[in-house]
Design an enzyme around this catalytic site. Structure first.
Site, PDB file in Angstrom:
ATOM      1  N   ASP A  94       1.498   2.558   2.258  1.00 50.80           N
ATOM      2  CA  ASP A  94       0.770   2.316   1.005  1.00 50.80           C
ATOM      3  C   ASP A  94      -0.115   3.475   0.550  1.00 50.80           C
ATOM      4  O   ASP A  94      -0.508   3.543  -0.611  1.00 50.80           O
ATOM      5  CB  ASP A  94      -0.097   1.060   1.139  1.00 50.80           C
ATOM      6  CG  ASP A  94      -1.164   1.182   2.227  1.00 50.80           C
ATOM      7  OD1 ASP A  94      -1.206   2.215   2.932  1.00 50.80           O
ATOM      8  OD2 ASP A  94      -1.963   0.240   2.378  1.00 50.80           O
ATOM      9  N   HIS A  95      -0.438   4.409   1.439  1.00 47.27           N
ATOM     10  CA  HIS A  95      -1.436   5.433   1.117  1.00 47.27           C
ATOM     11  C   HIS A  95      -0.859   6.710   0.502  1.00 47.27           C
ATOM     12  O   HIS A  95      -1.595   7.482  -0.101  1.00 47.27           O
ATOM     13  CB  HIS A  95      -2.215   5.819   2.385  1.00 47.27           C
ATOM     14  CG  HIS A  95      -3.416   4.967   2.640  1.00 47.27           C
ATOM     15  ND1 HIS A  95      -3.356   3.607   2.737  1.00 47.27           N
ATOM     16  CD2 HIS A  95      -4.727   5.297   2.815  1.00 47.27           C
ATOM     17  CE1 HIS A  95      -4.568   3.124   2.975  1.00 47.27           C
ATOM     18  NE2 HIS A  95      -5.419   4.121   3.015  1.00 47.27           N
ATOM     19  N   ASP A 159      -7.684   0.813   9.345  1.00 47.42           N
ATOM     20  CA  ASP A 159      -8.197   1.010   8.002  1.00 47.42           C
ATOM     21  C   ASP A 159      -9.486   0.212   7.905  1.00 47.42           C
ATOM     22  O   ASP A 159      -9.566  -0.916   8.422  1.00 47.42           O
ATOM     23  CB  ASP A 159      -7.190   0.531   6.949  1.00 47.42           C
ATOM     24  CG  ASP A 159      -7.610   0.931   5.543  1.00 47.42           C
ATOM     25  OD1 ASP A 159      -7.088   1.943   5.038  1.00 47.42           O
ATOM     26  OD2 ASP A 159      -8.467   0.244   4.961  1.00 47.42           O
ATOM     27  N   ARG A 447     -14.757   1.195  -3.263  1.00 43.85           N
ATOM     28  CA  ARG A 447     -15.601   2.371  -3.029  1.00 43.85           C
ATOM     29  C   ARG A 447     -15.729   3.195  -4.291  1.00 43.85           C
ATOM     30  O   ARG A 447     -14.806   3.293  -5.088  1.00 43.85           O
ATOM     31  CB  ARG A 447     -15.018   3.246  -1.915  1.00 43.85           C
ATOM     32  CG  ARG A 447     -15.084   2.540  -0.587  1.00 43.85           C
ATOM     33  CD  ARG A 447     -15.182   3.484   0.589  1.00 43.85           C
ATOM     34  NE  ARG A 447     -15.419   2.664   1.764  1.00 43.85           N
ATOM     35  CZ  ARG A 447     -14.627   2.602   2.818  1.00 43.85           C
ATOM     36  NH1 ARG A 447     -13.565   3.362   2.885  1.00 43.85           N
ATOM     37  NH2 ARG A 447     -14.917   1.812   3.824  1.00 43.85           N
ATOM     38  N   SER A 642     -14.482   5.155   5.456  1.00 40.38           N
ATOM     39  CA  SER A 642     -13.163   4.863   6.006  1.00 40.38           C
ATOM     40  C   SER A 642     -13.149   4.889   7.532  1.00 40.38           C
ATOM     41  O   SER A 642     -14.016   5.472   8.177  1.00 40.38           O
ATOM     42  CB  SER A 642     -12.164   5.892   5.467  1.00 40.38           C
ATOM     43  OG  SER A 642     -10.937   5.798   6.133  1.00 40.38           O
ATOM     44  N   ARG A 644     -10.980   6.529   9.107  1.00 39.99           N
ATOM     45  CA  ARG A 644     -10.118   7.670   9.477  1.00 39.99           C
ATOM     46  C   ARG A 644     -10.662   8.467  10.655  1.00 39.99           C
ATOM     47  O   ARG A 644     -11.729   9.055  10.606  1.00 39.99           O
ATOM     48  CB  ARG A 644      -9.856   8.559   8.262  1.00 39.99           C
ATOM     49  CG  ARG A 644     -11.004   9.348   7.741  1.00 39.99           C
ATOM     50  CD  ARG A 644     -10.635  10.019   6.431  1.00 39.99           C
ATOM     51  NE  ARG A 644     -10.393   9.038   5.383  1.00 39.99           N
ATOM     52  CZ  ARG A 644     -10.855   9.148   4.138  1.00 39.99           C
ATOM     53  NH1 ARG A 644     -11.556  10.190   3.782  1.00 39.99           N
ATOM     54  NH2 ARG A 644     -10.599   8.217   3.255  1.00 39.99           N
TER      55      ARG A 644
END
Length: 755
Positions: A94-95, A159, A447, A642, A644
């Site tokens: 999806d990213h 995520d 965000r 995030s 990440r």
């Protein structure tokens, strides 16, 4: 298809006994979060765990990964020695789909540009028994809600908005890839026992108010770090009145207050959603243990006794909110927003309005927004701002097309984007005449940090409900209040928008031709996963070096970050997403968004070897080449945003040894620990001010590194003076072993090597 049915049956069968035992240990009635946490212990507890203090080993039911983070997670997993994942796991593409012209063209481009990465993810998923959701299938959190989330379960996801699944009563927590590796490898997953924030909801939403406004108000109350280390548990008659997808919206944005996760109790609305998404068996099983999927009655009767903090919100009185700009906790009731826009000289003209994303892409959201779009048609209004719609999944997209909503949006000039994250994560090829011109956009995303959506510091991004965003798109003016202001239509008549209307679930049911799921091979042992040595997108990982066994001396300062330093500042998304599987390439974005305390510039730091100022990554590479290690110093809530882990892996890869800050965001602190980094905080926050640009540093106490004992930072100043600074840490014994071994993955490798 009902996923994980046997797993759910087994969990529910054992849950009553686990909860009864937990009540004995805790010695009092239990909240819902406590019931789920104690039902998912890796080994039975012999004592109650203290909230906010004790580290606990858990056994989550499943793992979910999105394509950007899955690359690094699976590169790590492939080195640990297992033939198959130990728990059900999925990858969701999806990213990596950039929003540019529209759904069909954008998806086609993504399939071409990202073919190497998609092939890698598909093959490695097939090899290790991981379910694969193809590009275009939808955003991870919407797909999880539709297929995998279930009341009383526990999930981790790579995520930060994984908590979306709390809308179906699941403890779902965002983590870094190394944490996912633990769970997929069948090991315990460690978390500090969360504190509990209770949010009691009374009344019922009406008119323009929506579930989104609940979390926008809570964000204003708690701020971006007010939920750190806590689970936010919503309860009360108002909670039971919200749709399951509305609950998901609220839980999703709990990430913006730093919460470990958010959760709602099982109720009729959840059962209806499970049935609508063809999971009647799950609803029936949940109905059978309903009392165990809700807080105990005593908790409802006197909640202040059972939560560490209690907030009460009357939904009857809740105003629609707009939050922003630049931070998701700057909350404005709609009645005060126009005044704030004018007082702060924010651009009044609205240039783009965007609805959808993982936060607000449900059938209910779209139907309420479409009701306003239909009003615009009927009242002869057109959108004055650019207007985009992002469906959350192919299931939602197909259904809203069948029910005519997409046609309605098209008639007022709306552009439908791919079922992907797109502009929400910076994957947006935005067209603007002058990138330095101050401008305003409004989204129903989660965000709104500077540069988050379009990479432009000049963009003022605001967050609101999809229906409010749609109204603003029609008005084209941020000082417009749809609750009381009129608009002039194409005939010159003044008209008002009526309150939005919608339905929670499609009256004719959900429909889809191809949901986009690819099941893994029953036996993946013969599948080869190939990473080309010269690939610019993927890179096999080399283990990080173990600790030298000594204190660290002669360290240089890479950067002293000033103010807000989120994971977007540390490792930008947007165009950099294409390097998420290539550690060395993506390290070229390390800290380029952080503001240097000493010159108020981004991506400009002093190289103490040459005296020249240059880009942060290039400066750090020069230090690494010279054998010089460094530290990064930061402000409050460092690493907010995030999940990440690249924001932790990049400094580790380039030779940063310690991150020293006033305070950390939870996920980022854990990610640093997992990668063998030192994540340290100033015992006295004012000591941040003692750090000077030309300092060298010694970190002392590592040879006796142990839980609860601070370390010492000696700042050696250029004038010969010194400051001895106390540094706190939250490392326990296993985490100290991660540091000594050079990272948690090295510990896992050694464990499997022994087997």
């Amino acid at each position: 298809m009902v996923f994980d049915l046997d797993l759910i049956k087994k969990l529910y069968a054992a849950m009553p006994a686990h909860i009864a035992e937990a009540r004995k240990l805790v010695g009092k009635p239990l909240t819902l979060a406590e019931k789920i946490l104690y039902s998912h212990l890796f080994v039975p507890a012999g004592t109650a765990y203290e909230r906010g203090k004790d580290y606990v080993d858990f056994a989550p039911d499943r793992v979910a990964m999105q394509d950007a983070t899955a690359q690094m997670a699976l590169l790590q997993f492939s080195t640990c020695g297992r033939a198959k994942v130990a728990v059900p796991s999925t990858v969701h593409c999806d990213h990596l789909i950039q929003a540019k012209t529209g759904a069909n063209e954008d998806l086609k481009t993504a399939l071409d540009v990202n073919k190497e990465v998609y092939d890698f993810l598909a093959s490695i998923s097939n090899k290790y028994g991981i379910g694969f959701w193809k590009p275009g299938a939808g955003i991870i959190h919407q797909v999880v809600l539709e297929n995998y989330a279930f009341p009383g379960g526990m999930m981790i996801g790579t995520d930060s908005h994984t908590p979306n699944a709390g809308g179906l009563g699941m403890v779902a927590i965002g983590v870094g890839g190394a944490d996912a590796v633990d769970v997929m490898a069948g090991l315990a997953w460690e978390l500090k026992m969360p504190k509990l924030i209770g949010v009691k909801l009374t009344g019922k939403l009406s008119g323009w108010a929506s579930a989104k406004d609940v979390i926008l108000k809570v964000a204003g109350i708690l701020t971006v770090k007010g939920g750190t280390g806590a689970i936010v548990e919503y309860f009360g008659p108002g909670a039971d009145s919200l749709s399951a997808t509305g609950k998901g919206t609220i839980c999703n944005m709990g990430a913006e207050i730093g919460a470990t996760c958010s959760i709602f109790a099982y109720d009729k609305k959840m059962a209806e959603y499970l049935k609508a998404t063809e999971r009647e068996e799950v609803a029936a099983l949940a109905d059978g243990i309903r009392e165990h999927l809700r807080p105990d009655d005593e908790v409802y009767a006197d909640p202040a006794k059972y939560y560490d903090q209690l907030i009460e919100i009357d939904l009857n009185e809740l105003e629609p909110h707009v939050n922003g700009p630049f931070t998701p906790d700057l909350a404005w009731p709609i009645s005060k927003f126009a005044e704030a826009v004018k007082a702060n000289n924010w651009p009044e003209k609205l240039e783009v309005a965007l609805i959808g994303s993982c936060t607000n892409s449900s059938y209910e959201d779209i139907s309420r927004s479409a009701s306003l779009a239909q009003q615009a048609i009927d009242k002869k209004l057109k959108t004055k701002a650019e207007f985009t719609i992002t469906p959350g999944s192919e299931l939602v997209r197909f259904t809203i097309e069948k029910d005519g909503f997409l046609k309605t949006f098209d008639e007022i000039g709306g552009v439908v984007l791919a079922n992907a994250c797109g502009p929400c994560i910076g994957q947006w090829a935005r067209h603007i005449d002058d990138p330095n011109r101050k401008n305003s956009i409004i989204t129903s995303f989660n965000r709104n940090f500077a540069k988050r959506n379009d990479g432009l510091a000049s963009t003022h991004a605001f967050v609101a409900s999809p229906e409010l965003v749609t109204a603003f798109a029609i008005a084209g003016d941020l000082t417009f209040n749809p609750l009381k202001d009129k608009l002039k239509n194409s005939e010159g008549k003044e008209v008002m928008l009526d309150e939005p209307t919608g339905v929670e679930l499609p009256p004719k049911g959900f429909s889809v031709d191809d949901p986009g799921y690819q099941a893994p091979a029953a036996d993946g042992s013969g599948i080869q996963v190939i990473v080309k040595p010269d690939s610019q997108r993927l890179q096999l990982l080399e283990p990080f070096a173990a600790w030298e066994g000594t204190d660290l001396k002669g360290l240089r300062l890479l950067i002293k970050a000033k103010g807000k330093c989120t994971t977007d500042h540390i490792s930008m998304a947007g165009p950099w997403l294409k390097f998420r599987g290539h550690l060395d390439n993506i390290s070229n974005n390390m800290l380029i968004g952080a503001v240097n305390f000493f010159n108020d510039k981004t991506d400009s730091v002093k190289n103490e070897l040459t005296g020249a100022y240059g880009a942060v990554p290039a400066t750090q590479r020069a230090y690494k080449a010279a054998g010089v290690f460094t530290v990064v110093v930061g402000d409050e809530n460092y690493g907010e945003g995030s999940s990440r882990e690249h924001a932790a892996m990049e400094p580790r890869h380039l030779g940063v040894r310690a991150i020293i800050v006033r305070s950390f965001a939870r996920i980022h602190e854990t990610n640093l620990k997992k990668q063998g980094m030192l994540a340290l905080t100033f015992a006295n926050k004012e000591d941040y001010d003692k750090i000077q640009e030309d300092d060298t540093f010694d970190i002392l106490g590592l040879t006796t590194f142990k839980p609860g004992t601070p370390l010492t930072l000696v700042a050696n100043h250029a004038d010969g003076s010194k400051d001895s600074i106390v540094l706190n840490h939250t490392y326990n014994e296993p985490q100290i072993e991660w540091f000594k071994a050079g990272g948690a993955l090295n510990v896992i490798r050694s464990q499997f090597a022994k087997k």
